[in-house]
Design a protein around this motif. Structure first.
Motif, PDB file in Angstrom:
ATOM      1  N   ASN A   7      42.866 -43.539  11.879  1.00 35.78           N
ATOM      2  CA  ASN A   7      43.721 -42.813  11.126  1.00 35.78           C
ATOM      3  C   ASN A   7      42.960 -41.704  10.506  1.00 35.78           C
ATOM      4  N   THR A   8      43.198 -40.667  11.073  1.00 38.96           N
ATOM      5  CA  THR A   8      42.493 -39.348  10.574  1.00 38.96           C
ATOM      6  C   THR A   8      43.016 -38.782   9.360  1.00 38.96           C
ATOM      7  N   GLN A   9      44.250 -38.785   8.902  1.00 41.25           N
ATOM      8  CA  GLN A   9      44.994 -38.357   7.588  1.00 41.25           C
ATOM      9  C   GLN A   9      44.347 -39.240   6.463  1.00 41.25           C
ATOM     10  N   VAL A  10      44.447 -40.665   6.678  1.00 41.76           N
ATOM     11  CA  VAL A  10      43.999 -41.418   5.720  1.00 41.76           C
ATOM     12  C   VAL A  10      42.530 -41.261   5.452  1.00 41.76           C
ATOM     13  N   SER A  11      41.759 -41.230   6.490  1.00 41.26           N
ATOM     14  CA  SER A  11      40.419 -41.166   6.386  1.00 41.26           C
ATOM     15  C   SER A  11      39.726 -39.981   5.673  1.00 41.26           C
ATOM     16  N   MET A  12      40.333 -38.694   6.219  1.00 43.57           N
ATOM     17  CA  MET A  12      40.080 -37.493   5.431  1.00 43.57           C
ATOM     18  C   MET A  12      40.576 -37.615   4.144  1.00 43.57           C
ATOM     19  N   THR A  13      41.504 -38.112   3.657  1.00 44.37           N
ATOM     20  CA  THR A  13      41.979 -38.476   2.182  1.00 44.37           C
ATOM     21  C   THR A  13      41.025 -39.174   1.502  1.00 44.37           C
ATOM     22  N   LEU A  14      40.556 -40.218   2.049  1.00 40.86           N
ATOM     23  CA  LEU A  14      39.567 -41.201   1.467  1.00 40.86           C
ATOM     24  C   LEU A  14      38.390 -40.431   0.986  1.00 40.86           C
ATOM     25  N   VAL A  15      37.788 -39.564   2.111  1.00 40.17           N
ATOM     26  CA  VAL A  15      36.689 -38.819   1.511  1.00 40.17           C
ATOM     27  C   VAL A  15      36.435 -38.151   0.358  1.00 40.17           C
ATOM     28  N   ASN A  16      37.511 -37.724  -0.120  1.00 39.13           N
ATOM     29  CA  ASN A  16      37.699 -37.044  -1.364  1.00 39.13           C
ATOM     30  C   ASN A  16      38.066 -37.855  -2.855  1.00 39.13           C
ATOM     31  N   VAL A  17      38.135 -39.027  -2.418  1.00 35.81           N
ATOM     32  CA  VAL A  17      38.820 -39.884  -3.601  1.00 35.81           C
ATOM     33  C   VAL A  17      37.745 -40.282  -4.398  1.00 35.81           C
ATOM     34  N   GLN A  45      25.206 -53.294  -0.478  1.00 36.97           N
ATOM     35  CA  GLN A  45      23.664 -53.591  -0.741  1.00 36.97           C
ATOM     36  C   GLN A  45      23.708 -54.941  -0.391  1.00 36.97           C
ATOM     37  N   ARG A  46      22.360 -55.450  -0.029  1.00 36.00           N
ATOM     38  CA  ARG A  46      21.956 -56.783   0.314  1.00 36.00           C
ATOM     39  C   ARG A  46      22.361 -58.012  -0.531  1.00 36.00           C
ATOM     40  N   ASP A  47      22.388 -57.502  -1.773  1.00 40.20           N
ATOM     41  CA  ASP A  47      22.495 -58.676  -3.031  1.00 40.20           C
ATOM     42  C   ASP A  47      24.246 -58.733  -2.746  1.00 40.20           C
ATOM     43  N   ARG A  48      25.051 -58.108  -2.459  1.00 40.92           N
ATOM     44  CA  ARG A  48      26.825 -58.222  -2.466  1.00 40.92           C
ATOM     45  C   ARG A  48      26.822 -59.606  -1.195  1.00 40.92           C
ATOM     46  N   PRO A  49      28.014 -60.111  -1.423  1.00 37.46           N
ATOM     47  CA  PRO A  49      28.152 -61.028  -0.689  1.00 37.46           C
ATOM     48  C   PRO A  49      28.475 -60.508   0.870  1.00 37.46           C
ATOM     49  N   ILE A  50      28.155 -61.182   2.038  1.00 39.78           N
ATOM     50  CA  ILE A  50      28.184 -60.800   3.356  1.00 39.78           C
ATOM     51  C   ILE A  50      29.701 -60.191   3.563  1.00 39.78           C
ATOM     52  N   GLU A  51      30.731 -60.902   3.233  1.00 38.90           N
ATOM     53  CA  GLU A  51      32.182 -60.421   3.487  1.00 38.90           C
ATOM     54  C   GLU A  51      32.476 -59.198   3.097  1.00 38.90           C
ATOM     55  N   MET A  52      31.602 -58.720   1.668  1.00 37.14           N
ATOM     56  CA  MET A  52      31.874 -57.459   1.356  1.00 37.14           C
ATOM     57  C   MET A  52      31.031 -56.410   2.146  1.00 37.14           C
ATOM     58  N   GLN A  53      30.112 -56.893   2.322  1.00 36.80           N
ATOM     59  CA  GLN A  53      28.838 -55.874   3.044  1.00 36.80           C
ATOM     60  C   GLN A  53      29.647 -55.454   4.341  1.00 36.80           C
ATOM     61  N   LEU A  54      30.212 -56.333   4.885  1.00 36.75           N
ATOM     62  CA  LEU A  54      30.733 -56.126   6.329  1.00 36.75           C
ATOM     63  C   LEU A  54      32.079 -55.466   6.286  1.00 36.75           C
ATOM     64  N   THR A  55      33.047 -55.608   5.295  1.00 37.80           N
ATOM     65  CA  THR A  55      34.033 -54.934   5.076  1.00 37.80           C
ATOM     66  C   THR A  55      33.959 -53.657   4.706  1.00 37.80           C
ATOM     67  N   ALA A  56      32.955 -53.384   3.958  1.00 34.31           N
ATOM     68  CA  ALA A  56      32.564 -52.150   3.355  1.00 34.31           C
ATOM     69  C   ALA A  56      32.000 -51.138   4.595  1.00 34.31           C
ATOM     70  N   ALA A  57      31.247 -51.900   5.359  1.00 35.20           N
ATOM     71  CA  ALA A  57      30.726 -51.174   6.658  1.00 35.20           C
ATOM     72  C   ALA A  57      31.798 -50.944   7.715  1.00 35.20           C
ATOM     73  N   LYS A  58      32.891 -51.399   7.787  1.00 35.17           N
ATOM     74  CA  LYS A  58      33.847 -51.430   8.566  1.00 35.17           C
ATOM     75  C   LYS A  58      34.848 -50.175   8.144  1.00 35.17           C
ATOM     76  N   CYS A  59      34.985 -50.003   6.742  1.00 34.89           N
ATOM     77  CA  CYS A  59      35.556 -48.724   6.158  1.00 34.89           C
ATOM     78  C   CYS A  59      34.856 -47.562   6.517  1.00 34.89           C
ATOM     79  N   LEU A  60      33.414 -47.462   6.368  1.00 36.09           N
ATOM     80  CA  LEU A  60      32.967 -46.415   6.714  1.00 36.09           C
ATOM     81  C   LEU A  60      32.818 -46.150   8.120  1.00 36.09           C
ATOM     82  N   THR A  61      32.726 -47.010   8.997  1.00 32.74           N
ATOM     83  CA  THR A  61      32.775 -46.929  10.559  1.00 32.74           C
ATOM     84  C   THR A  61      34.211 -46.398  11.008  1.00 32.74           C
ATOM     85  N   TYR A  62      35.055 -46.617  10.492  1.00 29.47           N
ATOM     86  CA  TYR A  62      36.367 -46.238  10.635  1.00 29.47           C
ATOM     87  C   TYR A  62      36.670 -44.968  10.168  1.00 29.47           C
ATOM     88  N   MET A  63      36.275 -44.543   9.040  1.00 26.37           N
ATOM     89  CA  MET A  63      36.157 -43.082   8.606  1.00 26.37           C
ATOM     90  C   MET A  63      35.413 -42.394   9.488  1.00 26.37           C
TER      91      MET A  63
END
Length: 591
Positions: A221-231, A247-265
């Motif tokens: 979703n380009t519209q959502v992603s473009m908005t998120l960049v400026n939040v 970061q490596r000290d965060r729980p795996i589930e959190m690392q993975l989901t954050a990586a997904k957010c950036l990947t999708y953006m």
């Protein structure tokens, strides 16, 4: 077993008729004229169903749900009674998928959504908890969240009430957001502004659900992603918040989901692929997720997300291939699960066996995208790692999906590969298996096998070498496909393979000495589909090309067979490409 203190309602020693009788007793008490007794009945029922699926099923069959919903909605019911009813319903929902089906059929969702209009926080939380449990079940139609347009804005307004409302509501959003329309409804009702602050919540559960919301909102979703960049969240850019969560000290589930957010953006075009947050943070984080220390599901998700991130970008593929021996790690995926001694826990082995094929599929996607655009990457551990053998053995699987994946990965591997890789593929696959795949009942397998063959026959020395050893069989397979009942794509791909064969020095003689094949090419030049006409004309061009030995004899033979007349007609074709290709071929005669 240690002695247990028996609670007055211990059903573990009753037979089923006794359980049913007890269940009936619970339901009867819900109809008592004395409200105090009804309340006590609901509380006893709550204690009886916790962790007891048999009891839950019985109560549902005996009609407890409509009565509980009636009491929950009844204005004369006390708040305490209404809350206890919501709790029991939440507990019944924790049972099997059949339980959920029954609850949904009794219209539990509109009743609970209506309940959210009450002011009492305890009651709201109980309703939300039950709604959350119902909505995350695969049997619940997510559309039910979006039926009444007042629901989403009301849920947004409840986000500020407590950590529990935050956790349940974001979990409902992340589960129910399944289509671009859903994304836009949430976006238009202020999901981003309302959910962003929750990333800083003291509660890990709230943070996680908020993070999941952003991943489903941003996906394609380009519209959502473009908005998120400026939040900004607490004065910090949202992308930086995601980076910290990887970061490596965060729980795996959190690392993975954050990586997904950036990947999708990134895939939606809101972050450049050469941005440091992708190259230095997201990519390495996803590569880490593929390592042996990770649980199976984490490795599957990591590999699939990584494949999605790299698919369109050569530079990312190059970086990934040199990061942490990724290719060697992937080779490991195919050997998974490893020997029993390595996995002491047999339970885990059993679990991993069930998921091993998902892991292989994820690794394929990753291989396919690693090799999607760049040559040098594909040559790396590939020959050493025994992957070719593994992929070849997968093409013999009973599962069409695995056959497709195996042959697809081989096709990518053969694309612009050097001779060594191609010879290794042909050797490992074996001509028998190659021809078996060319008559595979699954159209996908057939297309990918033709793609593999086309990639194997792509440069002159390779074409001549492969055709000198396997020419007869390949020509037979081509004949069978051109005569068979196949779609346009399959026939086009097959004619392109013939075109490649016609480009070989010695290989072209296999076509020139085969009058039956020449007649087929001629008939496809007059086909009603332009794609097939183009492919057939390309073939003729290669056969009669001037600068090559014996071109005169080949031109004469094709003229006698009537090819020149057809080419002449095609120079008047309405399709500009076909017209050009026919003119190019005609020029060979005039030169």
């Amino acid at each position: 077993e240690a002695c247990r203190i028996k609670s007055p309602l211990d059903h573990s020693h009753m037979d089923s008729s006794e359980v049913t009788a007890t269940s009936r007793h619970y339901v009867d008490r819900l109809f008592d004229p004395d409200p105090q007794k009804v309340l006590q009945g609901v509380i006893d029922m709550k204690n009886a169903v916790i962790g007891n699926n048999k009891q839950k099923a019985n109560l549902i069959v005996l009609g407890a749900v409509p009565r509980l919903l009636y009491l929950l909605q009844q204005p004369t019911s006390s708040l305490e009674l209404r809350t206890e009813c919501a709790v029991v319903l939440g507990s019944l929902a924790m049972g099997t998928e059949n339980n959920i089906k029954s609850l949904v059929d009794c219209h539990i969702i509109p009743a609970l959504l209506q309940g959210l209009l009450c002011q009492d926080l305890k009651f709201i939380e109980a309703c939300l908890r039950c709604l959350r449990t119902v909505f995350i079940s695969p049997v619940t139609p997510v559309q039910l969240l979006f039926t009444d347009p007042t629901v989403i804005p009301h849920l947004m307004s409840l986000l500020s009430r407590s950590q529990r409302t935050q956790e349940y509501i974001t979990q409902i959003f992340s589960h129910c957001c399944k289509t671009p329309e859903h994304q836009m409804i949430l976006y238009n009702h202020g999901a981003i502004q309302n959910i962003a602050p929750l990333l800083m919540s003291p509660s890990y559960k709230v943070q996680m659900q908020a993070l999941k919301c952003f991943s489903v909102l941003a996906y394609e979703n380009t519209q959502v992603s473009m908005t998120l960049v400026n939040v900004l969240v607490d004065g910090e850019l949202l992308t930086q918040v995601f980076v910290k969560m990887m970061q490596r000290d965060r729980p795996i589930e959190m690392q993975l989901t954050a990586a997904k957010c950036l990947t999708y953006m990134c895939r939606a075009g809101a972050i450049r692929t050469d941005d440091t947050c992708i190259i230095m943070k997201t990519l390495p984080c996803l590569v880490r997720m593929c390592s042996k220390e990770r649980l199976l599901e984490e490795r599957v998700e990591g590999a699939e997300t990584l494949a999605y991130l790299m698919e369109p970008d050569v530079e990312l593929q190059r970086i990934a291939s040199i990061t942490d021996h990724l290719v060697a790690m992937l080779a490991d995926y195919f050997k998974y699960p490893s020997s029993v001694s390595a996995i002491a826990d047999i339970k885990r082995l059993d679990h991993d066996l069930k998921h091993a094929h998902e892991l292989r599929q994820a690794a394929f996607k990753l291989y396919a995208s690693l090799g999607a655009n760049d040559e040098d990457i594909r040559k790396k551990p590939i020959l050493e790692s025994g992957v070719v053998e593994l992929l070849c053995s997968l093409t013999q699987s009973d599962s069409p999906a695995l056959r497709v994946n195996g042959i697809w990965a081989l096709m990518n591997m053969a694309f612009q590969a050097d001779q060594k890789v191609k010879v290794e593929i042909v050797r490992a696959l074996g001509t028998e298996q190659l021809f078996r795949l060319l008559s595979d009942p699954d159209a996908n397998v057939l297309m990918k096998t033709l793609g593999l063959l086309r990639n194997l026959l792509s440069t002159r020395p390779h074409i001549d070498q492969i055709m000198s050893s396997h020419g007869k069989q390949i020509m037979q397979a081509v004949t069978l496909i051109l005569e068979g009942e196949h779609g346009i794509e399959v026939k086009e791909q097959t004619l392109c393979i013939l075109g490649n064969i016609a480009d070989g020095h010695t290989a072209k003689e296999l076509i020139m000495t085969n009058d039956d094949m020449l007649q087929k090419i001629k008939s496809y030049m007059g086909h009603s589909n332009v794609k097939l006409q183009l492919a057939a004309t390309f073939c003729v061009s290669n056969l009669i090309w001037n600068e090559e030995d014996g071109s005169q004899e080949r031109q004469d033979k094709l003229r006698e067979m009537g090819f020149v007349d057809i080419l002449h007609k095609l120079t008047q074709a309405s399709d500009p490409n076909l017209c050009d290709r026919a003119k190019t071929a005609m020029q060979q005669y005039l030169a």
